[in-house]
Design a protein around this motif. Structure first.
Motif, PDB file in Angstrom:
ATOM      1  N   TYR A  65      23.898  89.131  -0.966  1.00  0.00           N
ATOM      2  CA  TYR A  65      23.750  90.057   0.154  1.00  0.00           C
ATOM      3  C   TYR A  65      24.917  90.122   1.131  1.00  0.00           C
ATOM      4  CZ  TYR A  65      18.974  90.470  -1.425  1.00  0.00           C
ATOM      5  OH  TYR A  65      17.858  90.712  -2.185  1.00  0.00           O
ATOM      6  N   PHE A  66      25.916  89.259   1.004  1.00  0.00           N
ATOM      7  CA  PHE A  66      27.035  89.254   1.940  1.00  0.00           C
ATOM      8  C   PHE A  66      28.336  89.519   1.201  1.00  0.00           C
ATOM      9  CE2 PHE A  66      23.743  86.912   4.084  1.00  0.00           C
ATOM     10  CZ  PHE A  66      23.892  87.248   5.418  1.00  0.00           C
ATOM     11  N   GLN A  67      29.263  90.145   1.897  1.00  0.00           N
ATOM     12  CA  GLN A  67      30.590  90.358   1.357  1.00  0.00           C
ATOM     13  C   GLN A  67      31.590  90.285   2.510  1.00  0.00           C
ATOM     14  OE1 GLN A  67      28.241  92.896   0.808  1.00  0.00           O
ATOM     15  NE2 GLN A  67      28.789  94.207   2.514  1.00  0.00           N
ATOM     16  N   LYS A  68      32.863  90.393   2.199  1.00  0.00           N
ATOM     17  CA  LYS A  68      33.907  90.339   3.215  1.00  0.00           C
ATOM     18  C   LYS A  68      33.584  91.333   4.334  1.00  0.00           C
ATOM     19  CE  LYS A  68      38.834  90.993   3.917  1.00  0.00           C
ATOM     20  NZ  LYS A  68      40.116  91.262   3.277  1.00  0.00           N
ATOM     21  N   GLY A  69      33.652  90.862   5.581  1.00  0.00           N
ATOM     22  CA  GLY A  69      33.389  91.709   6.730  1.00  0.00           C
ATOM     23  C   GLY A  69      31.965  91.661   7.239  1.00  0.00           C
ATOM     24  N   SER A  70      31.022  91.136   6.450  1.00  0.00           N
ATOM     25  CA  SER A  70      29.624  91.043   6.885  1.00  0.00           C
ATOM     26  C   SER A  70      29.502  90.065   8.047  1.00  0.00           C
ATOM     27  CB  SER A  70      28.731  90.535   5.755  1.00  0.00           C
ATOM     28  OG  SER A  70      28.706  91.411   4.672  1.00  0.00           O
ATOM     29  N   MET A  71      28.664  90.431   9.022  1.00  0.00           N
ATOM     30  CA  MET A  71      28.373  89.531  10.132  1.00  0.00           C
ATOM     31  C   MET A  71      27.271  88.579   9.692  1.00  0.00           C
ATOM     32  SD  MET A  71      28.973  88.736  13.353  1.00  0.00           S
ATOM     33  CE  MET A  71      29.678  90.185  14.106  1.00  0.00           C
ATOM     34  N   ALA A  72      27.501  87.274   9.854  1.00  0.00           N
ATOM     35  CA  ALA A  72      26.526  86.278   9.423  1.00  0.00           C
ATOM     36  C   ALA A  72      26.334  85.229  10.506  1.00  0.00           C
ATOM     37  CB  ALA A  72      26.995  85.601   8.137  1.00  0.00           C
ATOM     38  N   VAL A  73      25.120  84.721  10.583  1.00  0.00           N
ATOM     39  CA  VAL A  73      24.809  83.578  11.428  1.00  0.00           C
ATOM     40  C   VAL A  73      24.552  82.413  10.474  1.00  0.00           C
ATOM     41  CG1 VAL A  73      23.232  82.615  13.142  1.00  0.00           C
ATOM     42  CG2 VAL A  73      23.791  85.054  13.188  1.00  0.00           C
ATOM     43  N   VAL A  74      25.352  81.370  10.615  1.00  0.00           N
ATOM     44  CA  VAL A  74      25.272  80.218   9.718  1.00  0.00           C
ATOM     45  C   VAL A  74      24.747  79.029  10.505  1.00  0.00           C
ATOM     46  CG1 VAL A  74      26.568  78.707   8.167  1.00  0.00           C
ATOM     47  CG2 VAL A  74      27.255  81.104   8.424  1.00  0.00           C
ATOM     48  N   SER A  75      23.689  78.429  10.013  1.00  0.00           N
ATOM     49  CA  SER A  75      23.071  77.274  10.639  1.00  0.00           C
ATOM     50  C   SER A  75      23.092  76.124   9.636  1.00  0.00           C
ATOM     51  CB  SER A  75      21.627  77.623  11.025  1.00  0.00           C
ATOM     52  OG  SER A  75      20.931  76.486  11.436  1.00  0.00           O
ATOM     53  N   GLY A  76      23.564  74.978  10.075  1.00  0.00           N
ATOM     54  CA  GLY A  76      23.634  73.841   9.150  1.00  0.00           C
ATOM     55  C   GLY A  76      24.180  72.609   9.832  1.00  0.00           C
ATOM     56  N   ALA A  98      25.684  74.851   4.943  1.00  0.00           N
ATOM     57  CA  ALA A  98      24.700  75.792   5.470  1.00  0.00           C
ATOM     58  C   ALA A  98      23.303  75.489   4.964  1.00  0.00           C
ATOM     59  CB  ALA A  98      25.096  77.213   5.086  1.00  0.00           C
ATOM     60  N   ASP A  99      22.376  75.336   5.900  1.00  0.00           N
ATOM     61  CA  ASP A  99      20.959  75.234   5.566  1.00  0.00           C
ATOM     62  C   ASP A  99      20.342  76.626   5.512  1.00  0.00           C
ATOM     63  OD1 ASP A  99      20.976  72.417   5.532  1.00  0.00           O
ATOM     64  OD2 ASP A  99      20.700  72.349   7.705  1.00  0.00           O
ATOM     65  N   ASN A 100      20.757  77.474   6.462  1.00  0.00           N
ATOM     66  CA  ASN A 100      20.249  78.844   6.556  1.00  0.00           C
ATOM     67  C   ASN A 100      21.398  79.780   6.894  1.00  0.00           C
ATOM     68  OD1 ASN A 100      17.249  78.446   6.393  1.00  0.00           O
ATOM     69  ND2 ASN A 100      17.697  77.143   8.151  1.00  0.00           N
ATOM     70  N   VAL A 101      21.355  80.962   6.317  1.00  0.00           N
ATOM     71  CA  VAL A 101      22.305  82.016   6.656  1.00  0.00           C
ATOM     72  C   VAL A 101      21.485  83.264   6.934  1.00  0.00           C
ATOM     73  CG1 VAL A 101      24.243  83.407   5.869  1.00  0.00           C
ATOM     74  CG2 VAL A 101      24.115  81.001   5.216  1.00  0.00           C
ATOM     75  N   TYR A 102      21.727  83.878   8.093  1.00  0.00           N
ATOM     76  CA  TYR A 102      20.977  85.051   8.521  1.00  0.00           C
ATOM     77  C   TYR A 102      21.909  86.251   8.634  1.00  0.00           C
ATOM     78  CZ  TYR A 102      17.794  81.374  10.086  1.00  0.00           C
ATOM     79  OH  TYR A 102      16.985  80.274  10.155  1.00  0.00           O
ATOM     80  N   PHE A 103      21.344  87.442   8.550  1.00  0.00           N
ATOM     81  CA  PHE A 103      22.112  88.649   8.807  1.00  0.00           C
ATOM     82  C   PHE A 103      22.446  88.679  10.301  1.00  0.00           C
ATOM     83  CE2 PHE A 103      21.843  90.354   4.723  1.00  0.00           C
ATOM     84  CZ  PHE A 103      20.552  90.267   4.241  1.00  0.00           C
ATOM     85  N   GLY A 104      23.687  88.969  10.628  1.00  0.00           N
ATOM     86  CA  GLY A 104      24.100  89.037  12.018  1.00  0.00           C
ATOM     87  C   GLY A 104      24.079  90.443  12.570  1.00  0.00           C
TER      88      GLY A 104
END
Length: 158
Positions: A65-76, A98-104
């Motif tokens: 679901y992610f590619q270059k330029g995607s905004m992500a929230v990374v928790s870990g 990373a434990d969790n990655v969310y759409f930013g």
């Protein structure tokens, strides 16, 4: 002891999905994170480029679901790794496991070339896309409110 980190930024390259010898998925990616403060001289904010690694289902999710330029929230958690380069020099690097990655950001904002930090989607939504939810009725549309003084019966629905 506590080791927990949360960062929000844009992927600097497409995630790289690979598999270990035991067929466990692992994805490596990097996020560009702007610092919260600007220099005193009025210059641009500095950016940190943070390496991340995700395992198992999180790795597959990021890769899909992610590619270059995607905004992500990374928790870990922050992990330090010691290694030796080709010249025999000792090196140390930091990465987020990373434990969790969310759409930013929302999908609509990505498709429309949305701006940084627009507030749609975001941390804690677990990949849920608000744009795919059923649209509210006409009286709840953005900026449109019904006038309660024009109601005949005066009854409120609560």
């Amino acid at each position: 002891m506590l080791n927990h980190i949360v960062v929000m930024g844009r992927l600097t390259r497409d995630p790289e999905l690979r598999y270990t010898q035991s067929n466990t998925p692992v994805t490596s990616f990097s996020v560009a994170v702007d610092r919260d403060y600007a220099p005193r001289d009025g210059g641009e904010r500095q950016t940190d480029f943070i390496d991340c690694v995700a395992w198992r289902s999180t790795a597959e999710f990021v890769s899909k679901y992610f590619q270059k330029g995607s905004m992500a929230v990374v928790s870990g958690r922050l992990q330090m790794r010691d290694w030796t380069d080709r010249d025999g020099n000792k090196r140390r690097s930091a990465e987020i496991v990373a434990d969790n990655v969310y759409f930013g950001e929302s999908k609509r904002s990505r498709d429309d070339g949305g701006s940084y930090g627009n507030g749609s989607g975001g941390y804690g939504n677990g990949g849920y896309n608000r744009q795919s939810a059923p649209a509210p009725g006409p009286s709840a549309s953005a900026g449109a409110f019904s006038d309660l003084s024009s109601e005949d019966d005066g009854d409120l629905p609560f």
